[in-house]
Write an enzyme that holds these catalytic residues in place. Structure first.
Site, PDB file in Angstrom:
ATOM      1  N   ASN A   1       2.060  -5.416  -3.288  1.00 51.73           N
ATOM      2  CA  ASN A   1       0.964  -5.467  -2.752  1.00 51.73           C
ATOM      3  C   ASN A   1       0.243  -4.019  -2.684  1.00 51.73           C
ATOM      4  O   ASN A   1       0.385  -3.269  -1.848  1.00 51.73           O
ATOM      5  CB  ASN A   1       0.730  -6.375  -1.639  1.00 51.73           C
ATOM      6  CG  ASN A   1      -0.691  -7.085  -1.073  1.00 51.73           C
ATOM      7  OD1 ASN A   1      -1.037  -7.724  -2.185  1.00 51.73           O
ATOM      8  ND2 ASN A   1      -1.248  -6.946   0.005  1.00 51.73           N
TER       9      ASN A   1
ATOM     10  N   GLU B   1       0.752  -1.217  -0.070  1.00 49.62           N
ATOM     11  CA  GLU B   1      -0.066   0.052  -0.070  1.00 49.62           C
ATOM     12  C   GLU B   1       0.931   1.229   0.026  1.00 49.62           C
ATOM     13  O   GLU B   1       0.521   2.296   0.539  1.00 49.62           O
ATOM     14  CB  GLU B   1      -0.735   0.166   1.175  1.00 49.62           C
ATOM     15  CG  GLU B   1      -1.778  -1.236   1.177  1.00 49.62           C
ATOM     16  CD  GLU B   1      -2.757  -1.201   2.334  1.00 49.62           C
ATOM     17  OE1 GLU B   1      -2.693  -0.536   3.247  1.00 49.62           O
ATOM     18  OE2 GLU B   1      -3.389  -2.276   2.416  1.00 49.62           O
TER      19      GLU B   1
ATOM     20  N   HIS C   1     -10.463  -5.794  -2.506  1.00 46.10           N
ATOM     21  CA  HIS C   1     -11.402  -5.494  -1.518  1.00 46.10           C
ATOM     22  C   HIS C   1     -12.665  -4.709  -2.315  1.00 46.10           C
ATOM     23  O   HIS C   1     -12.258  -3.472  -2.596  1.00 46.10           O
ATOM     24  CB  HIS C   1     -10.987  -4.771  -0.672  1.00 46.10           C
ATOM     25  CG  HIS C   1     -10.009  -5.307   0.508  1.00 46.10           C
ATOM     26  ND1 HIS C   1     -10.354  -6.518   1.100  1.00 46.10           N
ATOM     27  CD2 HIS C   1      -8.784  -5.300   0.570  1.00 46.10           C
ATOM     28  CE1 HIS C   1      -9.330  -7.157   1.793  1.00 46.10           C
ATOM     29  NE2 HIS C   1      -8.265  -6.153   1.542  1.00 46.10           N
TER      30      HIS C   1
ATOM     31  N   ASP D   1     -12.351  -9.994  -1.181  1.00 44.24           N
ATOM     32  CA  ASP D   1     -13.613  -9.771  -0.658  1.00 44.24           C
ATOM     33  C   ASP D   1     -14.653  -8.924  -1.202  1.00 44.24           C
ATOM     34  O   ASP D   1     -13.996  -7.997  -1.884  1.00 44.24           O
ATOM     35  CB  ASP D   1     -13.703  -9.623   0.985  1.00 44.24           C
ATOM     36  CG  ASP D   1     -13.055  -8.592   1.454  1.00 44.24           C
ATOM     37  OD1 ASP D   1     -12.713  -7.428   0.669  1.00 44.24           O
ATOM     38  OD2 ASP D   1     -12.590  -8.487   2.618  1.00 44.24           O
TER      39      ASP D   1
ATOM     40  N   GLU E   1      -6.229 -10.642  -1.292  1.00 44.14           N
ATOM     41  CA  GLU E   1      -7.281 -10.299  -0.087  1.00 44.14           C
ATOM     42  C   GLU E   1      -8.721 -10.180  -0.667  1.00 44.14           C
ATOM     43  O   GLU E   1      -9.348  -9.312  -0.023  1.00 44.14           O
ATOM     44  CB  GLU E   1      -6.733  -9.085   0.523  1.00 44.14           C
ATOM     45  CG  GLU E   1      -5.163  -9.005   1.157  1.00 44.14           C
ATOM     46  CD  GLU E   1      -4.888  -7.664   1.629  1.00 44.14           C
ATOM     47  OE1 GLU E   1      -5.644  -7.084   2.057  1.00 44.14           O
ATOM     48  OE2 GLU E   1      -3.902  -7.429   1.634  1.00 44.14           O
TER      49      GLU E   1
END
Ligand code: G3I
Length: 305
Positions: A169, A127, A206, A237, A235
């Protein structure tokens, strides 16, 4: 295949989940994790605040517990994350400049050395780019040590564990038309052209109604892969429920299968009740551990893909 990882393996991919060490004594949780997933990420336990709570004092107990569970059940492990502006231990949050740079590099070296030979891929830097239209690096104490902090972290990670794949990432790098996506792509292109060791890009993925799965997702994954790196969905979702959620999950799965260098997908938790999101139902299993429509749609795509 009758489970996510078995079906993904037939496609030459892995299917993984994040696990929290505090739930390893929940047998419903571990039963699903063991049955369905082949790649494990520690949700918090390998982060900077967990592994170096005091300067120079390393604590691997929680991270090792996740790793030992994974290895004991025949799983591979993604390491998350060696350097990040967030979840820094208190002592590091106060630091700046050359002192911070050295502390960060020492952290990368120590943690990657502890786990040497046991990690499939490390999120070396997490990030580091700003949201919005600037395409700029995120302002952080790490960024203020100099723009080369990211490549310095990658070089330190390579030296410490030459066999782990090294990933950058980030979130909100899913839409190819967004400035943040292009900025990360440009950094990876620059690293490849200058021989900075980087092997993969992790797209956190996400998604929610304000940030849906983009129509150009496949294109984004392909553009990163075209730089000569693997891509991984790290990750995943997706907020929502029912067929709309299921459709978005199948779209993400199809996009990965369409890109030869998309090596796997990890969802960010097992059951909806395990999610970091305070409310909502973003995962593949409900709070009772039952398979949701989204689960079936992912499995079907993996089996037909
Ligand atoms: O363990 C402590 C507990 O002792 C304490 O009483 C409690 C009070 O707040 O906090 C507990 O720690 C929390 C930890 O999760 C474990 O549950 C932290 O407050 C909380 O901040 C932490 O949240 C994690 C978050 O990262 C922190 O940034 C989430 O679990 C985790 O899912 C989330 O994961 C991130 C990825 O690392 C990077 N990408 C985004 C993703 C979602 O935010």
């Amino acid at each position: 295949g009758s489970t996510l990882h078995a079906a993904a393996s037939d496609q030459g991919r892995y299917f993984g989940t994040a696990l929290a060490q505090g739930k390893l004594n929940d047998s419903q949780y571990t039963t699903i994790a063991d049955r369905e997933f082949g790649m494990i990420t520690a949700e918090n336990e390998m982060k900077m605040d967990a592994t170096e709570p005091q300067r120079g004092v390393f604590n691997y107990s929680a991270g090792d517990r996740i790793l030992d569970w994974a290895v004991g059940h025949g799983k591979q492990v993604r390491g998350h994350a060696l350097a990040w502006h967030s979840q820094q231990p208190g002592w590091m949050q106060q630091m700046e400049g050359q002192q911070l740079r050295q502390a960060m590099l020492n952290h990368v070296t120590q943690v990657a050395t502890h786990y040497r030979g046991k990690i499939y891929a490390w999120d070396v830097v997490n990030e580091a780019f700003e949201d919005g239209s600037s395409g700029a690096r995120r302002n952080s104490n790490l960024q203020r040590t100099g723009n080369d902090w990211i490549e310095a972290a990658f070089r330190a990670a390579r030296a410490a564990d030459p066999n782990a794949k090294l990933c950058y990432n980030d979130y909100n790098i899913d839409n190819w038309s967004h400035a943040k996506t292009r900025a990360v792509h440009a950094m990876v292109a620059d690293f490849k052209s200058r021989g900075v060791p980087i092997d993969c890009v992790g797209l956190q993925a996400h998604f929610n109604s304000g940030n849906p799965v983009p129509n150009n997702y496949h294109e984004t994954l392909q553009h990163f892969a075209d730089l000569g790196v693997d891509v991984q969905i790290t990750e995943l979702d997706i907020e929502g429920s029912g067929s709309s959620q299921a459709q978005q999950y199948s779209g993400v799965t199809q996009a990965c299968l369409a890109v030869a260098r998309c090596t796997g997908i990890t969802v960010w938790g097992v059951r909806d009740t395990d999610s970091w999101r305070a409310s909502g139902t973003p995962l593949l299993f409900d709070g009772n551990g039952q398979k949701k429509a989204a689960y079936t749609s992912v499995l079907n795509v993996l089996n037909d893909g």
